[in-house]
Design a protein around this motif. Structure first.
Motif, PDB file in Angstrom:
ATOM      1  N   THR A  20      -1.352  -6.961  -5.830  1.00  0.00           N
ATOM      2  CA  THR A  20      -1.073  -6.134  -4.656  1.00  0.00           C
ATOM      3  C   THR A  20      -1.549  -6.857  -3.396  1.00  0.00           C
ATOM      4  OG1 THR A  20      -1.598  -4.297  -6.102  1.00  0.00           O
ATOM      5  CG2 THR A  20      -1.323  -3.776  -3.771  1.00  0.00           C
ATOM      6  N   PHE A  60      -1.519   8.251   1.420  1.00  0.00           N
ATOM      7  CA  PHE A  60      -1.552   6.846   1.005  1.00  0.00           C
ATOM      8  C   PHE A  60      -2.714   6.551   0.056  1.00  0.00           C
ATOM      9  CE2 PHE A  60      -3.206   2.492   1.844  1.00  0.00           C
ATOM     10  CZ  PHE A  60      -2.289   1.834   1.030  1.00  0.00           C
ATOM     11  N   VAL A  92      -1.619  -0.291   6.722  1.00  0.00           N
ATOM     12  CA  VAL A  92      -0.778   0.838   6.278  1.00  0.00           C
ATOM     13  C   VAL A  92      -1.122   2.105   7.068  1.00  0.00           C
ATOM     14  CG1 VAL A  92      -0.173   2.338   4.337  1.00  0.00           C
ATOM     15  CG2 VAL A  92      -0.437  -0.124   3.968  1.00  0.00           C
ATOM     16  N   GLN A  93      -2.406   2.389   7.189  1.00  0.00           N
ATOM     17  CA  GLN A  93      -2.770   3.659   7.833  1.00  0.00           C
ATOM     18  C   GLN A  93      -2.455   3.663   9.329  1.00  0.00           C
ATOM     19  OE1 GLN A  93      -2.854   5.812   5.665  1.00  0.00           O
ATOM     20  NE2 GLN A  93      -4.884   6.399   4.961  1.00  0.00           N
ATOM     21  N   ASN A  97       4.716  -1.236  -3.990  1.00  0.00           N
ATOM     22  CA  ASN A  97       3.411  -1.508  -4.604  1.00  0.00           C
ATOM     23  C   ASN A  97       2.576  -0.277  -4.964  1.00  0.00           C
ATOM     24  OD1 ASN A  97       2.891  -4.606  -4.520  1.00  0.00           O
ATOM     25  ND2 ASN A  97       3.951  -4.090  -2.609  1.00  0.00           N
ATOM     26  N   PHE A  98       3.000   0.907  -4.521  1.00  0.00           N
ATOM     27  CA  PHE A  98       2.220   2.123  -4.790  1.00  0.00           C
ATOM     28  C   PHE A  98       3.136   3.224  -5.312  1.00  0.00           C
ATOM     29  CE2 PHE A  98      -0.111  -0.354  -1.733  1.00  0.00           C
ATOM     30  CZ  PHE A  98      -1.439  -0.173  -2.063  1.00  0.00           C
ATOM     31  N   VAL A 156       4.684  -0.561   0.813  1.00  0.00           N
ATOM     32  CA  VAL A 156       4.021   0.562   0.130  1.00  0.00           C
ATOM     33  C   VAL A 156       4.897   1.075  -1.012  1.00  0.00           C
ATOM     34  CG1 VAL A 156       3.197   2.936   0.405  1.00  0.00           C
ATOM     35  CG2 VAL A 156       2.597   1.207   2.113  1.00  0.00           C
ATOM     36  N   HIS A 157       6.195   1.225  -0.752  1.00  0.00           N
ATOM     37  CA  HIS A 157       7.057   1.765  -1.808  1.00  0.00           C
ATOM     38  C   HIS A 157       7.146   0.838  -3.014  1.00  0.00           C
ATOM     39  CE1 HIS A 157       8.729   4.667   1.306  1.00  0.00           C
ATOM     40  NE2 HIS A 157       7.865   5.272   0.512  1.00  0.00           N
ATOM     41  N   GLU A 196       6.426   0.102   5.185  1.00  0.00           N
ATOM     42  CA  GLU A 196       6.938   1.147   4.299  1.00  0.00           C
ATOM     43  C   GLU A 196       7.503   0.542   3.009  1.00  0.00           C
ATOM     44  OE1 GLU A 196       9.262   3.520   6.902  1.00  0.00           O
ATOM     45  OE2 GLU A 196       9.023   5.284   5.626  1.00  0.00           O
TER      46      GLU A 196
END
Ligand SMILES: OC[C@H]1O[C@H](O[C@H]2O[C@H](CO)[C@@H](O)[C@H](O)[C@H]2O)[C@H](O)[C@@H](O)[C@@H]1O
Length: 827
Positions: free
Chosen positions: A37, A25, A13-14, A64-65, A61-62, A58
């Motif tokens: 996750t 994040f 992700v980073q 799961n976070f 992330v959207h 992206e």
């Protein structure tokens, strides 16, 4: 949550850089539990062949976070728009500015939401009890040194309750972690910030006159300062004087999670991995996602599919890490996160195998009849020694090319040279075992193998900054008793290879530096402060190789914090090499307990550890004299003197005529018999003029304790706890340490008793060998020839250090001194 912040998700992700600010994040909360996750993540990785596009990341992330709900705005109960200060400012412009300033406090006040308390694993925020003032903007959590100035402002705004709450939050961090983290997120747990807590308390006390608060918290302030004084100091040699000063020194060597992308970029142009680690001095944490921590380890080890928990973490992965994790989460999803023992066994059988990491090797320098054989007159001992020497090739191993080519799929840490293993379940090198093994190799004229083993261990220090317990990644969170300098001493004394010494002396310094900075405590006695060492692992999770056992040991403790402490003490006990013994088990008031759940290894200042360190410092003094570096030699002599004085003042008991471990908490010696009590004799850690007297008194002490009447040898303790380092077990290294220690005092009776003890031990080893055709890890002190028992695994045969130790005694007591090859002694 720790895993997510340290693993593939963070990296993927980073480095996809989907947010302008990398901190965004790691401040997000998880929508689902950690496992789910991870499972979703690895599903995405498999679908995209480990190469997801930025858009796909992206989307992940959207789904799961989310970025809500962890902090609530709070109106501070003590906020007043017009505190006293306003009435006392005469300048109207400054007064009106100050009023505006004070009005900002409520907008910066937060409290931790109940979501985080209920489910801390899905948040990076560390929950704290009281409302606090945040810096503002992207900084939505408390920061350590910011709080110092914030608290000053709060006190000046008469917001005493808020100020006090903030100080209490910070004190609770020290109690929980032993230091104040940089800020209130778990990704800040690898570093602190400038130490201003004591001053915060000072400001609060001055303002509130709350001396009861001071009394209640003074020990926590000490604890915080102790962190800085022991873990953040360096010694500086200036014109022959040694000064101690502090520097900043994080314990972690990976990119900062909240600035991950930036750190990767910063270090990208550095040449090798070690440089990328940005000169981290101590690489103690074990990061492998399967062998060190995480769900796979937990599920497999608690299913207890093997009799010996070490079996699992010694297996190699059949497939790459990601694939293994993926197949694990598939199993978890299919079984509703509750796989049966059979299903876990099936998963392990498909994904792990136990072959191919170590190859047997015939040491090139092995000779069945080295010089020592011809120089032993006693025919029984000579025949036994020949059998003993024939064992070396059966214990010799080299790392297979599989591990060197693909280290990630093995827990073994690859090393260059062949080495001798202890034997049985111990298929890798062990740090302190190697000291006695190397002695035995030198006495068997196997100089090349001995040198290779020393080089392997030196390479560990170069790579990790210290010598791990053993040659597996899961041992990277702890060391074992520091004997590297003394190994080099034996090697150099035997070979006269001073060039080797010259080339490696700085690595020896580096290893000692680890012990002198990361394993020391200060002890106050009267008006004096002494520095001595203790065992202190840097990690607070169960030992991967004894995971099930550690979970069981700590299971009945009430809070998570107590469990973390318990795991740290278990790992510290393993660092001592005495795993386990009542030596580390404490009743609250200081007596010995016979229960492992009462383990408090770090509370103890051990005699043997400090004797080893003294001898290492003295040896460094000697080395630098040989290398003609007088100022370095003097530095080590001074250090050794200080250590000797501390041993004398803190550990020696004149009434009983022996040395004892010291309980940091009660400030008292632990007056129980342990074989380690006599190790200062061996190290020569006492003034020369009292040596003979100490020898005499040690014999009296052994006699009084009934040790000399035992027929099998010297037991580790007189306490029967069922632990392997307690009665009636007798371990080789401590026979040698005591026998040689007594002999070196020169007192005639001590010399005689040393000889009797040596013959007793040689006879016991020979008897045991004849009865079982094997050498053992430990023996029974009551019955000659009987092997030992107890502890968390069955008795092991082989056995590296037993063979090395007995060779040392045979060399000393049975080798014909007239025929002994000149200059080739190592005692
Ligand atoms: O697996 C349990 C523990 O086993 C090791 O300790 C014992 O064996 C070592 C090798 O001979 C020896 O160095 C140590 O003194 C023994 O107690 C290992 O060192 C431990 O870390 C491990 O937890």
């Amino acid at each position: 949550m720790t895993r997510l912040l340290g693993g593939d998700i963070l990296h993927v992700v980073q480095t996809a850089k989907i947010f302008n600010d990398s901190k965004t994040f790691v401040d997000l909360a998880l929508v689902n539990p950690v496992n789910e996750t991870l499972s979703n993540f690895y599903a995405m990785m498999t679908e995209t062949e480990d190469n997801p596009s930025k858009e796909r990341v992206e989307e992940f992330v959207h789904k799961n976070f989310k970025s809500i709900g962890e902090l609530d705005d709070a109106e501070p109960r003590d906020f007043q728009p017009e505190p006293k200060i306003l009435h006392e400012i005469t300048d109207p412009v400054v007064r009106s500015f100050t009023k505006n300033l004070i009005a900002i406090w409520p907008s910066l006040t937060r409290k931790v939401s109940y979501h985080v308390f209920e489910n801390p694993d899905t948040h990076s925020l560390i929950p704290v009890q009281y409302p606090f003032i945040i810096p503002g903007g992207r900084f939505k959590e408390y920061y350590y040194w910011d709080s110092y100035w914030i608290i000053k402002g709060l006190l000046l705004s008469d917001m005493v309750e808020t100020a006090r709450g903030m100080v209490q939050n910070i004190l609770s961090m020290v109690e929980r972690y032993g230091f104040v983290p940089n800020g209130g997120r778990i990704y800040y747990l690898n570093r602190s910030q400038p130490p201003l807590l004591t001053f915060m308390v000072d400001d609060y006390i001055k303002y509130a006159k709350d001396y009861e608060f001071l009394r209640q918290n003074i020990q926590t302030l000490e604890k915080e300062l102790n962190f800085w004084l022991t873990k953040r100091t360096v010694e500086i040699d200036k014109d022959g004087n040694i000064y101690t000063l502090a520097h900043f020194d994080s314990s972690s060597d990976t990119p900062r999670p909240e600035s991950y992308f930036e750190d990767i970029e910063t270090c990208a142009s550095l040449l090798n991995d070690d440089e990328k680690l940005c000169d981290a001095q101590h690489k103690q944490s074990c990061t492998h996602p399967i062998y060190c921590q995480g769900d796979i380890l937990h599920v497999v080890q608690t299913a207890k599919i093997f009799n010996d928990s070490k079996t699992f973490v010694d297996m190699a992965l059949v497939n790459p890490i990601n694939e293994t994790i993926n197949s694990f989460y598939t199993m978890m999803a299919e079984t509703d996160n509750n796989p049966s023992k059979g299903r876990v066994t099936e998963f392990v059988n498909k994904n792990f195998r136990s072959i191919g990491e170590l190859e047997e090797v015939q040491p090139r320098d092995f000779r069945p009849e080295p010089n020592i054989i011809k120089e032993i007159n006693d025919p029984v001992v000579r025949a036994f020694t020949k059998n003993l020497i024939a064992i070396w090739p059966t214990l010799a191993r080299k790392v297979s090319y599989h591990v060197i080519e693909d280290p990630d799929t093995h827990s073994l840490i690859p090393v260059q040279h062949p080495f001798i293993i202890p034997g049985g379940r111990f298929k890798e090198y062990y740090y302190w075992d190697s000291y006695w093994i190397i002695k035995g190799l030198l006495l068997s004229d196997m100089v090349e193998t001995a040198r290779g083993m020393v080089q392997n261990i030196i390479s560990m220090v170069e790579r990790f900054g210290f010598v791990p317990n053993g040659g597996r990644v899961y041992y990277l969170n702890r060391s074992q008793p520091p004997l590297l300098t003394l190994m080099v001493y034996d090697y150099v004394r035997y070979t006269k290879d001073y060039e080797f010494l010259r080339q490696n002396i700085h690595t020896l310094e580096k290893e000692l530096h680890f012990w002198l900075t990361l394993r020391t405590v200060e002890i106050r006695k009267g008006d004096n402060t002494y520095t001595l060492a203790h065992f202190d692992s840097s990690s607070d999770t169960p030992r991967p190789e004894s995971y099930f056992e550690d979970i069981e040991t700590c299971a009945n403790l009430e809070s998570d914090d107590e469990k973390y402490e318990c795991y740290t003490d278990l790992k510290s006990g393993a660092e001592s090499g005495w795993d386990f013994t009542a030596r580390w088990f404490f009743h609250k008031e200081g007596g010995v307990s016979d229960q492992i759940k009462d383990i408090r290894t770090r509370r103890n200042i051990p005699t043997d550890l400090n004797a080893f360190i003294y001898k290492a410092l003295k040896t460094m003094n000697n080395f630098y004299m040989i290398l003609r570096k007088p100022s370095e030699a003097k530095r080590y002599l001074d250090l050794a003197e200080r250590w000797r004085e501390a041993i004398e003042e803190v550990l020696y008991n004149n009434e009983d005529g022996t040395w004892y471990d010291y309980d940091i908490k009660t400030g008292k010696q632990r007056r129980f018999f342990f074989a380690s009590n006599l190790t200062p004799l061996w190290a020569g850690a006492m003034p020369d003029e009292v040596k003979a007297e100490r020898g005499k008194r040690s014999v009296e002490y052994l006699r009084k304790m009934g040790i000399l009447n035992l027929r099998g040898g010297i037991p580790s303790s007189l306490l029967s706890t069922g632990q392997q380092w307690d009665y009636p077990n007798a371990w080789s290294p401590y026979q040698n340490l005591i026998i040689i220690g007594l002999h070196k005092t020169g007192d005639p009776e001590a010399v005689e008793v040393a000889k009797e003890l040596a013959l007793k031990w040689v006879n016991s080893n020979i008897k045991g060998y004849h009865e079982n055709k094997a050498m053992f890890e430990k023996y029974n002190a009551q019955n000659s020839g009987q092997f030992g028992g107890g502890g968390e695994y069955h008795i092991q045969a082989g056995f590296g250090w037993t063979n090395g130790c007995i060779l040392e005694l045979i060399n000393f007591y049975y080798r014909d001194k007239m025929r002994k090859s000149k200059g080739r002694t190592i005692l």
